[in-house]
Design a protein around this motif. Structure first.
Motif, mmCIF file in Angstrom:
data_model
loop_
_atom_site.group_PDB
_atom_site.id
_atom_site.type_symbol
_atom_site.label_atom_id
_atom_site.label_comp_id
_atom_site.label_asym_id
_atom_site.label_seq_id
_atom_site.Cartn_x
_atom_site.Cartn_y
_atom_site.Cartn_z
ATOM 1 N N VAL A 132 40.579 2.987 -41.415
ATOM 2 C CA VAL A 132 39.306 3.152 -41.019
ATOM 3 C C VAL A 132 38.866 3.496 -42.795
ATOM 4 O O VAL A 132 39.216 3.572 -43.128
ATOM 5 N N TRP A 133 37.118 3.642 -42.342
ATOM 6 C CA TRP A 133 36.317 3.503 -43.066
ATOM 7 C C TRP A 133 36.064 4.865 -42.907
ATOM 8 O O TRP A 133 35.649 5.416 -41.418
ATOM 9 N N PRO A 134 34.819 6.063 -43.707
ATOM 10 C CA PRO A 134 34.191 6.710 -43.568
ATOM 11 C C PRO A 134 32.790 6.956 -43.240
ATOM 12 O O PRO A 134 33.196 5.589 -43.051
ATOM 13 N N GLU A 135 32.222 8.121 -42.725
ATOM 14 C CA GLU A 135 31.065 8.358 -42.315
ATOM 15 C C GLU A 135 30.479 7.748 -43.381
ATOM 16 O O GLU A 135 30.267 7.849 -44.323
ATOM 17 N N ASN A 136 29.048 7.057 -43.166
ATOM 18 C CA ASN A 136 28.453 6.678 -43.962
ATOM 19 C C ASN A 136 28.576 5.318 -44.986
ATOM 20 O O ASN A 136 28.041 5.057 -45.257
ATOM 21 N N SER A 137 29.669 4.588 -44.434
ATOM 22 C CA SER A 137 30.259 3.331 -44.903
ATOM 23 C C SER A 137 29.533 2.517 -45.124
ATOM 24 O O SER A 137 29.067 1.082 -45.876
ATOM 25 N N SER A 138 28.923 2.357 -43.976
ATOM 26 C CA SER A 138 27.568 1.371 -43.734
ATOM 27 C C SER A 138 25.939 2.077 -43.907
ATOM 28 O O SER A 138 25.803 1.979 -42.052
ATOM 29 N N ASP A 139 25.428 2.073 -44.182
ATOM 30 C CA ASP A 139 24.083 2.746 -44.076
ATOM 31 C C ASP A 139 23.222 2.189 -43.627
ATOM 32 O O ASP A 139 22.060 2.628 -43.106
ATOM 33 N N ILE A 140 23.355 0.657 -43.870
ATOM 34 C CA ILE A 140 22.911 -1.243 -43.338
ATOM 35 C C ILE A 140 23.432 -0.512 -41.751
ATOM 36 O O ILE A 140 24.650 -0.827 -41.956
ATOM 37 N N ASP A 141 21.968 -0.688 -40.877
ATOM 38 C CA ASP A 141 22.821 -0.859 -39.362
ATOM 39 C C ASP A 141 23.390 -2.114 -39.747
ATOM 40 O O ASP A 141 22.211 -3.046 -39.742
ATOM 41 N N PRO A 142 24.798 -2.549 -39.474
ATOM 42 C CA PRO A 142 24.956 -3.845 -39.273
ATOM 43 C C PRO A 142 24.675 -5.050 -37.668
ATOM 44 O O PRO A 142 24.852 -6.396 -38.086
ATOM 45 N N LEU A 143 23.946 -3.822 -37.635
ATOM 46 C CA LEU A 143 23.433 -4.427 -35.250
ATOM 47 C C LEU A 143 22.234 -5.481 -35.932
ATOM 48 O O LEU A 143 22.424 -6.263 -35.056
ATOM 49 N N ARG A 144 21.854 -4.865 -36.910
ATOM 50 C CA ARG A 144 20.026 -5.508 -36.983
ATOM 51 C C ARG A 144 20.439 -7.026 -38.528
ATOM 52 O O ARG A 144 19.655 -7.407 -39.068
ATOM 53 N N TYR A 145 21.252 -5.668 -38.873
ATOM 54 C CA TYR A 145 21.071 -6.793 -40.738
ATOM 55 C C TYR A 145 21.867 -7.684 -40.633
ATOM 56 O O TYR A 145 23.414 -7.623 -40.720
ATOM 57 N N PRO A 146 22.041 -9.104 -40.243
ATOM 58 C CA PRO A 146 23.377 -9.992 -40.651
ATOM 59 C C PRO A 146 23.702 -9.994 -42.215
ATOM 60 O O PRO A 146 25.532 -9.870 -42.256
ATOM 61 N N ASP A 147 23.286 -9.665 -42.750
ATOM 62 C CA ASP A 147 24.354 -9.235 -44.214
ATOM 63 C C ASP A 147 25.226 -8.279 -44.317
ATOM 64 O O ASP A 147 26.257 -8.714 -44.781
ATOM 65 N N ALA A 148 24.807 -7.480 -43.530
ATOM 66 C CA ALA A 148 25.990 -6.214 -43.704
ATOM 67 C C ALA A 148 26.876 -6.869 -42.282
ATOM 68 O O ALA A 148 27.664 -6.612 -42.938
ATOM 69 N N ALA A 149 26.613 -7.084 -41.429
ATOM 70 C CA ALA A 149 27.301 -7.457 -40.559
ATOM 71 C C ALA A 149 28.743 -8.615 -41.347
ATOM 72 O O ALA A 149 29.859 -8.324 -40.731
ATOM 73 N N ALA A 150 27.772 -9.346 -41.401
ATOM 74 C CA ALA A 150 29.175 -10.234 -42.492
ATOM 75 C C ALA A 150 29.760 -9.930 -43.035
ATOM 76 O O ALA A 150 31.147 -10.183 -43.242
ATOM 77 N N ARG A 151 29.568 -9.013 -44.323
ATOM 78 C CA ARG A 151 30.282 -8.280 -45.353
ATOM 79 C C ARG A 151 31.710 -7.857 -44.411
ATOM 80 O O ARG A 151 32.461 -7.650 -44.709
ATOM 81 N N ILE A 152 30.749 -7.105 -43.939
ATOM 82 C CA ILE A 152 32.159 -6.110 -42.995
ATOM 83 C C ILE A 152 33.025 -7.253 -42.040
ATOM 84 O O ILE A 152 34.674 -6.902 -41.913
ATOM 85 N N SER A 153 32.717 -8.639 -41.183
ATOM 86 C CA SER A 153 33.535 -9.444 -41.237
ATOM 87 C C SER A 153 34.416 -10.046 -42.199
ATOM 88 O O SER A 153 35.824 -10.108 -41.819
ATOM 89 N N GLU A 154 34.374 -9.620 -43.022
ATOM 90 C CA GLU A 154 35.127 -10.631 -44.330
ATOM 91 C C GLU A 154 35.727 -9.036 -44.373
ATOM 92 O O GLU A 154 37.418 -10.299 -44.900
ATOM 93 N N ALA A 155 35.596 -7.895 -44.270
ATOM 94 C CA ALA A 155 36.792 -7.165 -44.668
ATOM 95 C C ALA A 155 37.592 -7.148 -43.123
ATOM 96 O O ALA A 155 38.717 -7.591 -43.760
ATOM 97 N N ALA A 156 37.468 -7.275 -42.302
ATOM 98 C CA ALA A 156 37.786 -7.192 -40.968
ATOM 99 C C ALA A 156 38.821 -8.761 -41.199
ATOM 100 O O ALA A 156 39.737 -8.629 -40.580
ATOM 101 N N SER A 157 38.380 -9.454 -41.168
ATOM 102 C CA SER A 157 39.170 -10.757 -41.323
ATOM 103 C C SER A 157 40.359 -10.583 -41.975
ATOM 104 O O SER A 157 41.478 -11.659 -41.877
ATOM 105 N N ALA A 158 39.726 -10.781 -43.376
ATOM 106 C CA ALA A 158 41.000 -10.609 -44.672
ATOM 107 C C ALA A 158 42.598 -9.819 -44.243
ATOM 108 O O ALA A 158 43.517 -10.454 -44.727
ATOM 109 N N ILE A 159 41.864 -8.268 -43.633
ATOM 110 C CA ILE A 159 42.836 -7.417 -43.271
ATOM 111 C C ILE A 159 43.631 -7.911 -41.786
ATOM 112 O O ILE A 159 44.873 -7.912 -41.986
ATOM 113 N N GLY A 160 42.702 -8.299 -41.839
ATOM 114 C CA GLY A 160 43.258 -8.969 -40.140
ATOM 115 C C GLY A 160 43.507 -8.018 -38.336
ATOM 116 O O GLY A 160 44.355 -8.275 -37.546
#
Length: 557
Positions: free
Chosen positions: A286-314
């Motif tokens: 669980v990440w907190p509110e405002n942990s990504s104030d960059i819209d990851p559905l609109r900005y691919p670089d933000a989405a890539a970073r979140i995907s990196e974290a999710a893939s790492a932890i699995g």
């Protein structure tokens, strides 16, 4: 200035001397403040209630309102001081005055019901409890959806009375605290007149001792209330990531990529510790509110970073994100479930339903700008969602609540009746201070007990932690730090009495309060309980009024 004198059944009955009443109101506000975090002296809450009730008793309405306002300012101004850290003093002053105005109404109501209490002294505890619940019910809803901060119930995190929340939620806990306060004032009150009262008041020490004992028992009775739901399924290992921000204040958002990177890096580091066997692998992050104030559905670089974290932890990551739209100049504050490998699960998207006025959207913007230009920091208005935060992840059903929503009864209850087995509060305290975070954690504790659910609060900067269904906090983090905490939680099913009855205890208590106010009208009009005030000229000097009352009593006898 002459002292107001009321005539009760032919006898002069004075209120508390004005100077002493002012002091009592000030101390009442201080006692209420000290009951809340960060001080946590919960047992002072009924003391504050009692002092305010004594101060306004037998006062005229204006005086009762003034004393209530004074107590409210002493209480709310320090309690809400975290609102002025980065926005200047004016918004803080306006909010404090607005909240204190509700205690002014309470003071006037206490003065209004004095005639009823004088005739039926045994009713004072009940009247006090009902008026407090009614005051909070109004304050929790008005204006712009209300602001429930400072409810008596939220001061009882370490009190046995907290468990009463499982029976009737926050309103019933508030009623219990105020009822105990009413017992205290009925116990210690002594009319400001000669002791001959014709047997119409409690005399001697034993009744007073009995009422004090009842007040104590009321505060302890909660220990008898069973709490918790029905464990279901397997235990869930949950990780809270508190990534911290580069610097506190309103401009933390200017560094939103750094905030996102903090949470990604902390999650990747957690994955490394899991791989090395230092920590168990979580089922959910669980990440907190405002942990990504960059819209990851609109900005691919933000989405890539979140995907990196999710893939790492699995495992799935519940991200607190800000999404653009749906309309121009609009944004949404959301809890977004991010799956490893597949990315955002838009079927598991919760949009915050109760945005904060003047912080997440600005009503009457042109007028608000005249008060403070800080409102222009809110460039786009947050639009509310329409469905409860029911999120299915890791084999469990989460009840997602974002930030201040935890203060609102209905918002939290909707997630539980929607099937939530675990309460998740995503919050961002980077614009406030530790006292605000601790006050919010106290609300999470009450909600866990109220609905019999384990809960957690995930904050950008702290305080984060886990809460069990009995309201006990575990693994609480420090403030303004980067930390990761992992704990096993057992999802819970079933519904407490409070979950089942919902709003009805508050409705019943408010209806009873309205009835009490109506009965006070009749009592004030009763010929034998006529009210007179020396400042109006209806009665001469106080001593003369008392002397005439005594002569009347002698004539009747």
């Amino acid at each position: 200035m002459k002292t107001p004198v009321e005539v009760v059944d032919g006898r002069a009955a004075r209120p508390m001397p004005l100077g002493l009443a002012v002091l009592a109101a000030v101390v009442a506000g201080g006692a209420l403040l000290a009951a809340f975090p960060p001080y946590g002296l919960w047992w002072l809450a009924p003391v504050g209630v009692a002092l305010l009730a004594a101060a306004v008793h037998r006062r005229r309405l204006r005086a009762g309102a003034g004393l209530g306002m004074l107590a409210g300012l002493v209480f709310f101004a320090p309690l809400l001081s975290w609102t002025n850290l980065h926005t200047g003093s004016l918004p803080w002053v306006l909010l404090s005055v607005l909240q204190a105005a509700y205690l002014a109404l309470l003071g006037a109501a206490g003065a209004w019901t004095s005639a009823l209490v004088d005739r039926f002294r045994w009713s004072w505890p009940m009247v006090t409890g009902l008026l407090w619940v009614a005051q909070e019910a109004l304050r929790d809803r008005t204006p712009f959806g209300g602001f429930p901060w400072g409810r008596l119930a939220f001061s009882q995190g370490d009190s046995p009375l907290l468990r009463v929340a499982a029976l009737g939620g926050a309103p019933l806990v508030t009623f219990g605290v105020a009822l105990a306060g009413g017992c205290l004032v009925a116990a210690v009150w002594r009319p400001w007149r000669r002791p001959d009262d014709g047997g119409r008041r409690l005399t001697g020490w034993w009744p007073a001792v009995g009422l004090v004992a009842v007040a104590g028992l009321l505060m302890l009775v909660g220990a008898l209330v069973p709490v918790g739901g029905t464990p279901t399924g397997r235990a869930l290992t949950v990780a809270i990531v508190q990534g911290n921000v580069p610097r506190m204040g309103l401009d933390f958002n200017a560094q939103r990529r750094a905030v996102l990177d903090n949470h990604v890096n902390a999650t990747v580091a957690l994955a490394a510790r899991v791989a090395s066997g230092q920590q168990p692998k979580p089922d959910l992050v669980v990440w907190p509110e405002n942990s990504s104030d960059i819209d990851p559905l609109r900005y691919p670089d933000a989405a890539a970073r979140i995907s990196e974290a999710a893939s790492a932890i699995g495992v799935p990551v519940l991200v607190g994100a800000v999404l653009t739209g749906p309309g121009a100049g609009q944004v949404r504050n959301v809890g977004l479930l991010w799956q490893p490998g597949s990315g955002p699960d838009l079927d598991q998207l919760y949009v915050k339903r109760h945005p904060v006025p003047f912080a997440e959207y600005v009503p009457m913007r042109d007028i608000a700008r005249l008060v403070s230009k800080e409102v222009d920091r809110v460039r786009a208005d947050f639009v509310p969602g329409s469905t409860p935060g029911v999120v299915r992840a890791a084999g469990a059903v989460l009840g997602d609540v974002i930030c201040f929503e935890v203060a609102y009864d209905a918002v939290v209850r909707d997630t539980v009746t929607g099937g939530a087995q675990l309460l998740v509060v995503q919050t961002n305290n980077a614009t406030f201070d530790e006292s605000e975070a601790l006050q919010q954690m106290a609300m999470v504790r009450l909600r866990a007990v109220e609905h019999g659910r384990p809960a957690l609060m995930a904050s950008t900067v702290g305080v984060s932690g886990f809460v069990d269904p009995a309201g006990r906090v575990s693994d609480a983090t420090g403030f303004n730090t980067g930390e990761v905490v992992v704990r096993q939680l057992r999802p819970q099913d079933g519904r407490t009495v409070a979950t089942r009855v919902g709003l009805w205890p508050e409705v019943a208590l408010v209806a009873a309060a309205v009835l009490v106010l109506a009965l006070a009208v009749r009592e004030r009009r009763r010929p034998g309980a006529a009210r007179r005030d020396v400042t109006t000229g209806d009665v001469g000097d106080p001593a003369g009024a008392e002397e005439r009352g005594e002569r009347g009593a002698e004539a009747r006898s």
